[in-house]
Design a protein around this motif. Structure first.
Motif, PDB file in Angstrom:
ATOM      1  N   ARG A 121      42.547  40.297  -8.209  1.00 42.49           N
ATOM      2  CA  ARG A 121      42.853  39.285  -7.037  1.00 42.49           C
ATOM      3  C   ARG A 121      42.915  37.902  -7.527  1.00 42.49           C
ATOM      4  NH1 ARG A 121      39.671  43.538  -5.667  1.00 42.49           N
ATOM      5  NH2 ARG A 121      40.340  44.729  -3.743  1.00 42.49           N
ATOM      6  N   TYR A 122      42.065  37.606  -8.828  1.00 43.49           N
ATOM      7  CA  TYR A 122      42.354  36.176  -9.326  1.00 43.49           C
ATOM      8  C   TYR A 122      43.773  35.974  -9.756  1.00 43.49           C
ATOM      9  CZ  TYR A 122      41.321  32.242 -11.998  1.00 43.49           C
ATOM     10  OH  TYR A 122      41.194  30.786 -12.765  1.00 43.49           O
ATOM     11  N   VAL A 123      44.442  36.602 -10.143  1.00 44.71           N
ATOM     12  CA  VAL A 123      45.771  36.665 -10.691  1.00 44.71           C
ATOM     13  C   VAL A 123      46.824  36.346  -9.461  1.00 44.71           C
ATOM     14  CG1 VAL A 123      48.010  37.800 -11.692  1.00 44.71           C
ATOM     15  CG2 VAL A 123      45.659  38.317 -12.593  1.00 44.71           C
ATOM     16  N   ALA A 124      46.547  36.948  -8.454  1.00 47.74           N
ATOM     17  CA  ALA A 124      47.109  36.617  -7.247  1.00 47.74           C
ATOM     18  C   ALA A 124      46.808  35.156  -6.597  1.00 47.74           C
ATOM     19  CB  ALA A 124      46.723  37.677  -6.249  1.00 47.74           C
ATOM     20  N   PHE A 125      45.525  34.909  -6.825  1.00 47.34           N
ATOM     21  CA  PHE A 125      44.915  33.634  -6.466  1.00 47.34           C
ATOM     22  C   PHE A 125      45.578  32.559  -6.987  1.00 47.34           C
ATOM     23  CE2 PHE A 125      41.523  30.440  -7.015  1.00 47.34           C
ATOM     24  CZ  PHE A 125      41.362  30.161  -5.523  1.00 47.34           C
ATOM     25  N   GLN A 126      45.611  32.670  -8.359  1.00 49.69           N
ATOM     26  CA  GLN A 126      46.283  31.723  -9.190  1.00 49.69           C
ATOM     27  C   GLN A 126      47.860  31.447  -8.808  1.00 49.69           C
ATOM     28  OE1 GLN A 126      45.394  33.301 -13.221  1.00 49.69           O
ATOM     29  NE2 GLN A 126      44.210  31.071 -13.546  1.00 49.69           N
ATOM     30  N   ALA A 127      48.577  32.538  -8.423  1.00 46.09           N
ATOM     31  CA  ALA A 127      49.721  32.557  -7.923  1.00 46.09           C
ATOM     32  C   ALA A 127      50.248  31.845  -6.522  1.00 46.09           C
ATOM     33  CB  ALA A 127      50.199  34.053  -7.929  1.00 46.09           C
ATOM     34  N   GLY A 128      48.939  31.688  -5.890  1.00 43.94           N
ATOM     35  CA  GLY A 128      49.165  31.191  -4.592  1.00 43.94           C
ATOM     36  C   GLY A 128      48.526  32.042  -3.472  1.00 43.94           C
ATOM     37  N   GLU A 129      48.643  33.337  -3.669  1.00 48.17           N
ATOM     38  CA  GLU A 129      48.217  34.376  -2.628  1.00 48.17           C
ATOM     39  C   GLU A 129      46.552  34.481  -2.471  1.00 48.17           C
ATOM     40  OE1 GLU A 129      48.792  39.037  -1.252  1.00 48.17           O
ATOM     41  OE2 GLU A 129      49.522  38.433  -3.402  1.00 48.17           O
ATOM     42  N   VAL A 130      46.148  33.996  -1.304  1.00 45.53           N
ATOM     43  CA  VAL A 130      44.645  34.053  -1.256  1.00 45.53           C
ATOM     44  C   VAL A 130      44.215  35.300  -0.575  1.00 45.53           C
ATOM     45  CG1 VAL A 130      42.748  32.806  -0.261  1.00 45.53           C
ATOM     46  CG2 VAL A 130      44.647  31.648  -1.310  1.00 45.53           C
TER      47      VAL A 130
END
Length: 332
Positions: free
Chosen positions: A156-165
């Motif tokens: 989920r951190y990978v998604a977070f870095q990509a802008g998805e919270v």
């Protein structure tokens, strides 16, 4: 126990993977939002669940459901637990119990008033290796240093870095490393040693959320550091050091795997009492017993423990000026 489950995410599917191994628990119902109905039907078929509800209040009105398990994102725990208690159901609520201490205290008061059992689903407090560790600690002498590291690089951190919270990194949904991964460390330490004298939290912040952090607990006669990370990884461990020996566990605090118990100038003793592969098995065996026997004393002890943990979390947030969940909305 006739269990009604609310939620259809990873933690619920984790629960369903082993719950059949406890024959005194009946899977009476499962509930989630209407968009999850197809998923619920598949789970019903796979795990022989009696009823499916796309409306939570309808499940709460089912007289065959006596206990509700809440496996939802953190910020929803309070509302769903309160509603279940108001409907006369016992409640097993996933960790963290609530977003803040005041919510927890309200639920506790309501459960006592309604004479219902309310417990937090926190694996380590019920694991056999943890209970054995508790017995070994007095032999370590005066405790000097305690260190817990639970670090796990999150998808989920990978998604977070990509802008998805996603909820795990959403401050308005009580996400972050403290409320998720470091909470296991807090439960383990508070369960072993009680409440600390002083609490400080040093978080690594990204876009308003703690993606990792170091929690310092001062017990006066000894110091404790709890590391929780979702943005990086390292070997997980728990070390408890006394002047007569130490305990070393090479696993995260949510699993409490085998550990070495070592007295000064003696050979290590490997300890492993687990008798089921799933980390959640022992807690649900105990929840089932507690509810079937209406063991109010044990339920009260576990609520007291959860309250101490919530107090540590509140102090940690205050020390770092973190505002999450409902508190964030009120703060704004």
């Amino acid at each position: 126990m006739k269990l009604g489950i609310v939620g259809a995410g990873m933690i619920v599917q984790d629960l369903l993977s082993f719950i059949k191994d406890i024959p005194t628990i009946t899977l009476q119902a499962i509930s989630s939002r209407p968009s999850h109905e197809e998923k619920l039907r598949l789970l019903q078929q796979q795990y022989s669940i009696e009823q499916v509800y796309s409306n939570y209040c309808e499940m709460l009105s089912d007289p065959d459901v006596d206990t509700v398990y809440i496996g939802l994102p953190n910020h929803l725990h309070y509302d769903y637990a309160k509603e279940a208690l108001l409907h006369g159901k016992h409640v097993i609520c996933e960790k963290p119990f609530t977003s803040n201490l005041s919510e927890f205290l309200e639920l506790k008061e309501l459960a006592e008033k309604k004479q219902l059992i309310l417990v937090e689903a926190i694996t380590n407090q019920y694991l056999k290796n943890y209970l054995s560790m508790k017995d070994h600690i007095p032999q370590l002498g005066d405790i000097k240093i305690v260190e817990c590291n639970y670090s796990q690089y999150s998808s989920r951190y990978v998604a977070f870095q990509a802008g998805e919270v996603l909820p795990a990194f959403n401050p308005e949904m009580s996400g972050g490393a403290l409320m998720d991964i470091n909470l296991y460390n807090i439960h383990l330490v508070v369960g072993l040693f009680g409440s600390p004298e002083r609490v400080e939290y040093w978080p690594n912040m990204e876009r308003g959320i703690d993606t990792s952090g170091i929690l310092l607990l001062d017990y006066g006669t000894f110091k404790c550091v709890c590391i929780g990370s979702k943005d990086s990884t390292a070997p997980n461990s728990v070390n408890i050091q006394g002047n007569n020996g130490y305990i070393n566990m090479k696993s995260s605090a949510n699993i409490v795997d085998s550990y070495n118990y070592v007295l000064n100038r003696q050979e290590p003793i490997r300890v492993d009492h687990k008798d089921h592969a799933h980390r959640m098995y022992d807690e649900f065996v105990e929840f089932d017993r507690m509810i079937r026997e209406l063991d109010w004393d044990t339920a009260a002890q576990m609520l007291e423990h959860s309250e101490k943990v919530m107090q540590v979390v509140e102090q940690a947030k205050q020390s770092a000026n973190l505002v999450f969940g409902p508190d964030r909305l009120r703060h704004n």
